[in-house]
Each structure stands twice: as C-alpha cells, then as structure tokens.
Design an enzyme around this catalytic site. Structure first.
Site, short mmCIF file in Angstrom:
data_model
loop_
_atom_site.label_atom_id
_atom_site.label_comp_id
_atom_site.label_asym_id
_atom_site.label_seq_id
_atom_site.Cartn_x
_atom_site.Cartn_y
_atom_site.Cartn_z
N ASP A 201 32.18 36.38 45.38
CA ASP A 201 32.87 37.52 44.78
C ASP A 201 33.34 37.15 43.37
O ASP A 201 32.58 36.56 42.60
CB ASP A 201 34.03 37.97 45.69
CG ASP A 201 34.50 39.39 45.36
OD1 ASP A 201 35.44 39.50 44.54
OD2 ASP A 201 33.95 40.34 45.90
N TYR B 295 40.80 43.72 37.98
CA TYR B 295 39.57 44.49 37.73
C TYR B 295 39.59 45.11 36.34
O TYR B 295 38.57 45.16 35.66
CB TYR B 295 39.42 45.59 38.79
CG TYR B 295 38.79 45.10 40.07
CD1 TYR B 295 37.48 45.42 40.38
CD2 TYR B 295 39.51 44.32 40.97
CE1 TYR B 295 36.89 44.97 41.55
CE2 TYR B 295 38.94 43.86 42.13
CZ TYR B 295 37.63 44.19 42.43
OH TYR B 295 37.05 43.72 43.59
N HIS C 12 29.95 39.55 53.20
CA HIS C 12 30.61 39.25 51.94
C HIS C 12 31.77 38.28 52.09
O HIS C 12 32.22 37.70 51.10
CB HIS C 12 31.12 40.56 51.34
CG HIS C 12 31.56 40.46 49.92
ND1 HIS C 12 30.71 40.18 48.88
CD2 HIS C 12 32.79 40.60 49.36
CE1 HIS C 12 31.38 40.16 47.74
NE2 HIS C 12 32.65 40.40 48.00
#
Length: 269
Positions: free
Chosen positions: A59, A186, A244
């Site tokens: 990630d 982000y 993930h």
C-alpha cells in the site's frame, strides 16, 4: 528459530508508522508526503545505527519504500514489495495478454467502483476527518468496508481479515485520534505521486527488488509493467491466496515471502 526461521535469515525489524497514522505524531504543517517520509526513514535508520538495510512495504508503505530505494540506493540492500508502484502505459491496453487483461479490468473496476474513499480524502480530508473523529461507528464502517472489499474472503483462503483483527486496527485509529490526520495523508500524497505511468518510469529504482503479489489485491501489477520501473527485478512470486492486507490475512505466508526475498537478495549480492 523458535518460529520456524533460520539463524542465517535473522535481521532486526524496524516498523515506523506513517506520519499521522497510529502512534506517529499528527503533522502540524504541510508537506508530509511519501517523499519526505522516505527521507525521514533514512534519517531514522541512521539514528538507529543502520547505514545499510532492506526495505519492505505494501500500500502506501510500498510507495514510501520505493522512494527510499530511489533516494538512497547505496543504503538499500534490497526492496520487497506486495504492491509495486508501477502502472500500465496507454499502449499496454492495445494488445495485453490474458493475465494483463484481467489485471487491467480489475484496476479499472476498482477506480470506477471502489476508490471513492481515495478521491474524497485527497480532496476534502478535513471535512471527512470531523466525522471519523466523532463517531466510532462511522470510523468502523469507513475502515471495515475496505477490510471486506480488499481481502481474499474465500473460505479456503482463510476467510479474509478476522473480526478481532479488524477491531484492533480500528481501535488503533480511534484511540490515537488519527482519523483526520491519516485522511490528510491522501491529500498530501496525491499532490506528490506521479500522475502517469510515464512519470513513474521517470523515477526508476535500481536496487535489487523482489515482489510478492496476492491475488485479491485491487491494484494488480503485471511483471512487464514493473520491469520498466524496477530495473533490477530479482524475484516475482504470484501467490494463490491473500489480498491487500497480507500481514492480517496471511501473516505466516507474508513472513515466508519476506524471508525468501531477502535470502535471495543476500545470496545474489
């Protein structure tokens, strides 16, 4: 050795939290993106007395570790990733192999139907942040949806991330009050990351690299795409289970992959 390893594979493990996540400080200034974080990791390893080291990541951790290897290649002995930062070029869509077509379809579906959270956090993180700090039920729903969507939840694959592990992870965000600061990551990252595959490939990585791909990851990568950026790709393994969150879904398998990767990188120089 008591956990199945060999003394020849032994190494110290340093696990820092990304800025604004978990037990790390919540940044009070702009600019804490993956590049700055990679520089901080290099400084951290110097302080800890490790002038040369390997780096692992998935990630955003894969993005930071990739940048760490790019910035200080003389210090990074090897790189192991579960989500390499390598995108397809436009021409890769013209004549893809069957496997590449499947990967392109999965990536496109994720962008169209599963990445709304990323768009919101990269544009209005503070608006969302108030809710994540105010409501534990809202925080659990926000994080829990991705635990379900990104995991390999097939019974034969272990059923995905256990409820107990989900609660532990969600509690870490809640008890440290990092719902807003992790969302702001982000916003920072999306103003730093390359905007295209061409820009990614203009930031090549030359250190020895190993990749472990888990089948349920929403960002699958073809080896051909990765080789354009990771110029010394030594190992590529596509697993038959896991998603993930391999550290939560398949911890033993992930540990085995890390051991195998760095054993090979050690043996091959």
């Amino acid at each position: 050795m008591s956990h199945g390893g060999s003394a020849s594979d032994a190494f110290h493990v340093v696990v820092p939290s990304l800025p604004g996540f978990g037990f790390s400080e919540r940044p009070r200034e702009r600019g804490w993106h993956p590049g700055r974080t990679a520089q901080a990791w290099a400084g951290l390893m110097t302080v800890l007395g490790h002038e040369r080291f390997g780096a692992h990541g998935g990630d955003w951790g894969a993005v930071v570790s990739t940048e760490l290897a790019r910035l200080v290649p003389e210090r990074v002995a090897g790189l192991h990733l579960t989500m390499p930062s390598a995108s397809p070029l436009p021409e890769d869509r013209t004549a893809p192999s069957a496997d590449e077509q499947r990967m392109l379809g999965r990536r496109d579906l994720h962008l169209a139907d599963g990445y709304g959270f990323g768009m919101l956090m990269s544009t209005r993180p503070q608006t969302l942040g108030y809710s994540l700090l105010d409501s534990p039920a809202g925080l659990a729903a926000w994080l829990g949806e991705k635990f379900a969507a990104y995991a390999d939840d097939r019974p034969e694959a272990g059923g995905g991330v256990s409820v107990a592990d989900q609660v532990d992870d969600i509690a870490l965000y809640w008890l440290t009050g990092t719902g807003a600061s992790s969302a702001r990551w982000y916003w920072e990252a999306m103003r730093w990351v390359p905007r295209s595959a061409e820009e990614e490939n203009a930031r090549p990585v030359t250190v020895p690299t190993a990749v472990s791909l888990f089948p349920a990851d929403p960002w699958p990568t073809a080896r051909r795409w990765a080789e354009r950026r990771y110029r010394d790709l030594r190992r590529w393994n596509e697993l038959d289970r896991g998603g993930h969150f391999p550290g939560l879904e398949q911890p033993d398998l992930l540990v085995s992959e890390i051991r195998d990767a760095f054993r090979g990188l050690r043996q091959n120089g």
